[in-house]
Write an enzyme that holds these catalytic residues in place. Sequence first.
Site, PDB file in Angstrom:
ATOM      1  N   ASP A 122      -1.436   6.025  -7.574  1.00  0.00           N
ATOM      2  CA  ASP A 122      -0.714   5.601  -6.381  1.00  0.00           C
ATOM      3  C   ASP A 122       0.181   4.419  -6.783  1.00  0.00           C
ATOM      4  O   ASP A 122      -0.030   3.815  -7.844  1.00  0.00           O
ATOM      5  CB  ASP A 122      -1.732   5.175  -5.315  1.00  0.00           C
ATOM      6  CG  ASP A 122      -1.064   4.747  -4.025  1.00  0.00           C
ATOM      7  OD1 ASP A 122      -0.078   5.390  -3.619  1.00  0.00           O
ATOM      8  OD2 ASP A 122      -1.529   3.763  -3.413  1.00  0.00           O
ATOM      9  N   LYS A 175      -1.255  13.159   0.193  1.00  0.00           N
ATOM     10  CA  LYS A 175      -2.665  12.844  -0.017  1.00  0.00           C
ATOM     11  C   LYS A 175      -3.340  12.645   1.333  1.00  0.00           C
ATOM     12  O   LYS A 175      -2.715  12.062   2.199  1.00  0.00           O
ATOM     13  CB  LYS A 175      -2.797  11.541  -0.828  1.00  0.00           C
ATOM     14  CG  LYS A 175      -2.166  11.582  -2.195  1.00  0.00           C
ATOM     15  CD  LYS A 175      -2.165  10.211  -2.861  1.00  0.00           C
ATOM     16  CE  LYS A 175      -1.086   9.294  -2.316  1.00  0.00           C
ATOM     17  NZ  LYS A 175      -0.992   7.979  -2.982  1.00  0.00           N
ATOM     18  N   ASP A 190       2.212   1.760  -4.238  1.00  0.00           N
ATOM     19  CA  ASP A 190       2.064   0.545  -3.439  1.00  0.00           C
ATOM     20  C   ASP A 190       0.576   0.214  -3.255  1.00  0.00           C
ATOM     21  O   ASP A 190      -0.191   1.049  -2.790  1.00  0.00           O
ATOM     22  CB  ASP A 190       2.760   0.724  -2.077  1.00  0.00           C
ATOM     23  CG  ASP A 190       3.198  -0.612  -1.495  1.00  0.00           C
ATOM     24  OD1 ASP A 190       2.363  -1.521  -1.409  1.00  0.00           O
ATOM     25  OD2 ASP A 190       4.391  -0.751  -1.147  1.00  0.00           O
ATOM     26  N   ASP A 244      -5.637   2.745  -3.961  1.00  0.00           N
ATOM     27  CA  ASP A 244      -6.163   1.608  -3.203  1.00  0.00           C
ATOM     28  C   ASP A 244      -6.634   2.014  -1.812  1.00  0.00           C
ATOM     29  O   ASP A 244      -7.098   1.175  -1.055  1.00  0.00           O
ATOM     30  CB  ASP A 244      -5.094   0.513  -3.071  1.00  0.00           C
ATOM     31  CG  ASP A 244      -3.978   0.927  -2.123  1.00  0.00           C
ATOM     32  OD1 ASP A 244      -3.446   2.055  -2.288  1.00  0.00           O
ATOM     33  OD2 ASP A 244      -3.636   0.154  -1.209  1.00  0.00           O
TER      34      ASP A 244
END
Lengths: 319, 319
Positions: free
Chosen positions: A36, A230, A38, A255
């Site tokens: 991922d 996702k 950000d 995250d």
Amino acid sequence: MWMGQSSVDFIMAGCKLLDEGNVQSFLDNTDIVLTDCDGVLWRGNQVIPGAQETIEKLRKLGKKVLFVTNNSTKTRAEYVTKCASLGFPASEDEIISSSYVTAHYLKYIVKYTGKVYTVGPQGLAQELNAVGIPNFGTGPDVAENWKFEDYTTLPLDPEVNCVVVGFDKDFSYVKLCRATAYLRDKGCLFVATNTDTGLPVNGRFIPGTGTIVAAVSEAAERRPDIICGKPHLPIFDTVLKLHNVDPKRCIMIGDRLNTDIELAHNCGLGAALLVLTGCATLEEVRQKQSSNSIADQRLVPNFYLPSLAQLGTLIDSLK
Amino acid sequence: MWMGQSSVDFIMAGCKLLDEGNVQSFLDNTDIVLTDCDGVLWRGNQVIPGAQETIEKLRKLGKKVLFVTNNSTKTRAEYVTKCASLGFPASEDEIISSSYVTAHYLKYIVKYTGKVYTVGPQGLAQELNAVGIPNFGTGPDVAENWKFEDYTTLPLDPEVNCVVVGFDKDFSYVKLCRATAYLRDKGCLFVATNTDTGLPVNGRFIPGTGTIVAAVSEAAERRPDIICGKPHLPIFDTVLKLHNVDPKRCIMIGDRLNTDIELAHNCGLGAALLVLTGCATLEEVRQKQSSNSIADQRLVPNFYLPSLAQLGTLIDSLK
């Protein structure tokens, strides 16, 4: 569908700190690192310290790194530019973004041949254009002098058999009406680039694609047929179509529990690594882990690290 | 809360045709007739034949007729004009519309003293003005040259402790952001005028207030604290505040099961009469009636008639 035994084993094992004792097998079992962006590599326009070096070290170990994002606003080319500007050199085929996945999935998996009405950003329109799917709808669309009746006579394009909803800063009641008018025909495909409800930007939470999908779903009285981002399968199906890889030899770094980590389990990836530089906290992980619900267990990562920097340090410790 | 024994009895009794055998007691037990408008009195701008005469006859029998609508776009004054133009003379205090109920409820029941941010129509703003609640937000609100960051610095008025969502033809992503920014503070009251998902207009279904509420709910990660329209209690609480009446001596006439009919049961009214000139069909009633779910039982009217005209005929048959 990739929901093999190994995935279940991993889930049951619970979440461990990635450390010198387990990092060797973690890396040995991995060919492709999906990460991922950000919250893992950067936050807004701030690079997370050590992230650049870790990506470099993974590549030096011969791992293929793919940048996987639910952000639907940019094309892959624009993402390449963004990555480069933040010190993460990447080629276009290393970017797996939800607008790209949507276009690729419609063209090569669904084999959709009609026109698309989009409630979404320019980046989505451009990715659809790139695969040759005619589309319209991006940009402002508001009614000046509105009457109820006007919405009942909105012209509909008979070639549209698919509505795609992405992140749309120009979302308006008129667009909602158009999307609904198409989708009241149950034969019209309903696709969402992703369903994130919000994006944390500068400490404030702004509404994400999922909020627009919610309005369209409520109005059309149906859920999306396909959700590309996702934790849903199309995003990894696209990786499989592009790279000849065993899902068990892929890992996902992220995250967020309900996108990144769940994707890894949904697709039977080798492992899911949570970093604590973005949304999720270790407290949330513990809550999910102690829950009896299978849905919650699917949100538990196999490993965690305070940040991606520590993965670089662990790689250095290998001899 | 009005969920007395009588209401349950009525539900269990199932739905009957209103006829010469039961109309006398139906009317004898009634002081106030609450009637829905679109689908009962008119459809769009077409009066339903016989409806005018029936309303007149009910009034001649001494019944108070109240026009009850979830439509939030008009003020009561505008509704008086609309009613008059279609041959249903009414005074302002005979109009119970969702925008009026929202303003009245906030002022006299919640006793809200702050400012309101509205995602809604002019009619809502005017009803709030009429009770002296300062408000802003109606009308177009779009961003010309948008950047992600702009939404994180949207100015927020510290006096706003309440967001009201109604039907808003100017609904936009910017409005969604503003509403969300206020509502992320859990102390901010979240009010919906109503939650109808759609309005059938000229044979096409256009998105209703409920679709805008869905987007805001998803973005703010909370449901409305108060929903004013049918089938929720505030609309009838307002009737009770205005008229000194026993709920059992009120009936509700409507064309929708999940608004009009459910309202009658939720509030313990004397009876719910379905007319078949709008949304619901007798087939749907039979399905609900044969269901084991209590929620479905709450959608079963006590009586039905093909149209309001037949109630007039039944009144004529009384001697």
